[in-house]
Write a protein that holds these residues in place. Structure first.
Motif, PDB file in Angstrom:
ATOM      1  N   ASP A  65       0.459  -1.155   0.266  1.00  0.00           N
ATOM      2  CA  ASP A  65      -0.170   0.345  -0.174  1.00  0.00           C
ATOM      3  C   ASP A  65       0.754   0.817   0.099  1.00  0.00           C
ATOM      4  OD1 ASP A  65      -2.669  -1.739   0.084  1.00  0.00           O
ATOM      5  OD2 ASP A  65      -2.726  -0.732   2.033  1.00  0.00           O
ATOM      6  N   TRP A  66       1.573   1.479   0.703  1.00  0.00           N
ATOM      7  CA  TRP A  66       2.835   2.427   1.709  1.00  0.00           C
ATOM      8  C   TRP A  66       3.527   3.067  -0.730  1.00  0.00           C
ATOM      9  CZ3 TRP A  66       7.984   3.008   0.086  1.00  0.00           C
ATOM     10  CH2 TRP A  66       8.278   3.543   0.290  1.00  0.00           C
ATOM     11  N   VAL A  69       1.266   4.728  -2.726  1.00  0.00           N
ATOM     12  CA  VAL A  69       1.005   6.503  -2.282  1.00  0.00           C
ATOM     13  C   VAL A  69       2.195   6.745  -2.892  1.00  0.00           C
ATOM     14  CG1 VAL A  69       0.573   7.831  -0.690  1.00  0.00           C
ATOM     15  CG2 VAL A  69      -1.348   4.639  -0.449  1.00  0.00           C
ATOM     16  N   TYR A  70       3.491   5.924  -2.531  1.00  0.00           N
ATOM     17  CA  TYR A  70       4.991   6.629  -2.622  1.00  0.00           C
ATOM     18  C   TYR A  70       4.978   7.012  -4.058  1.00  0.00           C
ATOM     19  CZ  TYR A  70       9.696   7.680  -2.440  1.00  0.00           C
ATOM     20  OH  TYR A  70      10.802   8.798  -2.447  1.00  0.00           O
ATOM     21  N   TRP A  83      -0.402  15.462  -0.943  1.00  0.00           N
ATOM     22  CA  TRP A  83      -0.805  14.471   0.172  1.00  0.00           C
ATOM     23  C   TRP A  83      -1.536  15.562   0.902  1.00  0.00           C
ATOM     24  CZ3 TRP A  83      -1.139  10.447   1.642  1.00  0.00           C
ATOM     25  CH2 TRP A  83      -1.322   9.905   3.193  1.00  0.00           C
ATOM     26  N   GLN A  88      -4.624  12.583   5.569  1.00  0.00           N
ATOM     27  CA  GLN A  88      -3.544  11.634   5.583  1.00  0.00           C
ATOM     28  C   GLN A  88      -4.576  10.743   4.113  1.00  0.00           C
ATOM     29  OE1 GLN A  88      -0.939  10.304   7.627  1.00  0.00           O
ATOM     30  NE2 GLN A  88      -0.863  12.218   8.258  1.00  0.00           N
ATOM     31  N   PHE A 115      -4.848   6.530   4.285  1.00  0.00           N
ATOM     32  CA  PHE A 115      -3.371   5.924   4.373  1.00  0.00           C
ATOM     33  C   PHE A 115      -2.909   6.674   5.729  1.00  0.00           C
ATOM     34  CE2 PHE A 115       0.402   3.465   3.512  1.00  0.00           C
ATOM     35  CZ  PHE A 115       0.474   2.638   4.014  1.00  0.00           C
ATOM     36  N   TYR A 117      -0.815   5.336   7.277  1.00  0.00           N
ATOM     37  CA  TYR A 117       0.943   5.510   8.439  1.00  0.00           C
ATOM     38  C   TYR A 117       1.770   6.023   7.111  1.00  0.00           C
ATOM     39  CZ  TYR A 117      -2.773   2.221   9.907  1.00  0.00           C
ATOM     40  OH  TYR A 117      -3.531   1.175  10.469  1.00  0.00           O
ATOM     41  N   TYR A 118       1.445   6.466   6.026  1.00  0.00           N
ATOM     42  CA  TYR A 118       2.270   6.788   4.862  1.00  0.00           C
ATOM     43  C   TYR A 118       4.011   7.384   5.424  1.00  0.00           C
ATOM     44  CZ  TYR A 118       4.398   8.744   1.049  1.00  0.00           C
ATOM     45  OH  TYR A 118       5.514   9.755   0.487  1.00  0.00           O
ATOM     46  N   ASP A 119       3.815   8.567   6.421  1.00  0.00           N
ATOM     47  CA  ASP A 119       5.228   9.344   6.945  1.00  0.00           C
ATOM     48  C   ASP A 119       5.587   8.298   7.610  1.00  0.00           C
ATOM     49  OD1 ASP A 119       4.148  11.677   5.827  1.00  0.00           O
ATOM     50  OD2 ASP A 119       3.044  12.504   7.743  1.00  0.00           O
ATOM     51  N   THR A 122       7.222   6.034   5.252  1.00  0.00           N
ATOM     52  CA  THR A 122       8.359   6.917   4.466  1.00  0.00           C
ATOM     53  C   THR A 122       9.125   6.654   5.468  1.00  0.00           C
ATOM     54  OG1 THR A 122       6.193   7.807   3.246  1.00  0.00           O
ATOM     55  CG2 THR A 122       8.433   8.435   3.243  1.00  0.00           C
TER      56      THR A 122
END
Length: 193
Positions: A65-66, A69-70, A83, A88, A115, A117-119, A122
């Motif tokens: 998933d990350w 998005v990344y 973003w 989020q 999402f 948990y993105y930061d 990352t």
């Protein structure tokens, strides 16, 4: 915002990453799953998650998933994506979404899904991504540092500090500056619920 298990898992991953013992270029090195299992047992004893298959498959899913998005936010020619830090959420014009989804079906799930948990992810994973390109851009490095800082500070504190910051700055005349720096962006800033 994500399930309790994922929240606990990601926060353990961040702690583990900050400790540094299991860090590798691609996030973590072998043995980290067992370490995470121990940490999770402390964090949420009722979860009863085992390194394999539970934790491993959840991390694989989170990382997948990350990556989606990344790539939306950092891929070449993807300048249409932004973003929204507070929700989020990946944001873009419909036209941008529609053309991207033609070639990236898997990204569709994030059109209306946050999402959270993105930061944190990352901070853990960007290094191996950047290594694929020639070098990390300054923006990535700064982003990574910010993400690590953000991961270490509970959100409420950040908002409270921000509010105090507004108060202190209130007596500085904004007319002296070209840009009203302290103005929160409309629609992006929300007080704590």
């Amino acid at each position: 915002m994500g399930s309790g298990i994922d929240v606990a898992l990601v926060s353990c991953m961040v702690d583990l990453h900050n400790v540094g013992t299991f860090n590798a270029d691609t996030g973590f090195k072998a043995g980290y799953l067992n370490e995470l299992e121990k940490m999770l047992e402390k964090a949420s004893p009722n979860a009863m998650l085992k390194a394999k298959p539970n934790i491993e498959s959840r991390i694989r899913l989170l990382k997948k998933d990350w990556s989606i998005v990344y790539d939306m936010l950092n891929g070449q020619n993807n300048s249409g994506f932004g973003w929204d830090e507070h929700r989020q959420l990946v944001v873009a014009e419909d036209a941008v979404w529609n053309s991207y989804l033609n070639s990236h079906k898997e990204a569709g799930q994030f059109r209306h899904r946050s999402f959270p948990y993105y930061d944190q992810l990352t901070a853990i994973y960007t290094r191996d991504r950047a290594a694929g390109k020639d070098a990390q851009t300054v923006a990535n490095v700064i982003e990574e540092i910010n993400a690590q800082i953000a991961a270490d500070v509970p959100t409420t504190d950040i908002n409270e500090e921000r509010n105090e910051f507004y108060d202190c700055e209130a007596d500085v005349s904004l007319d002296d500056m070209d840009v009203p720096v302290m103005e929160p962006q409309p629609g992006h800033w929300r007080p704590n619920q």
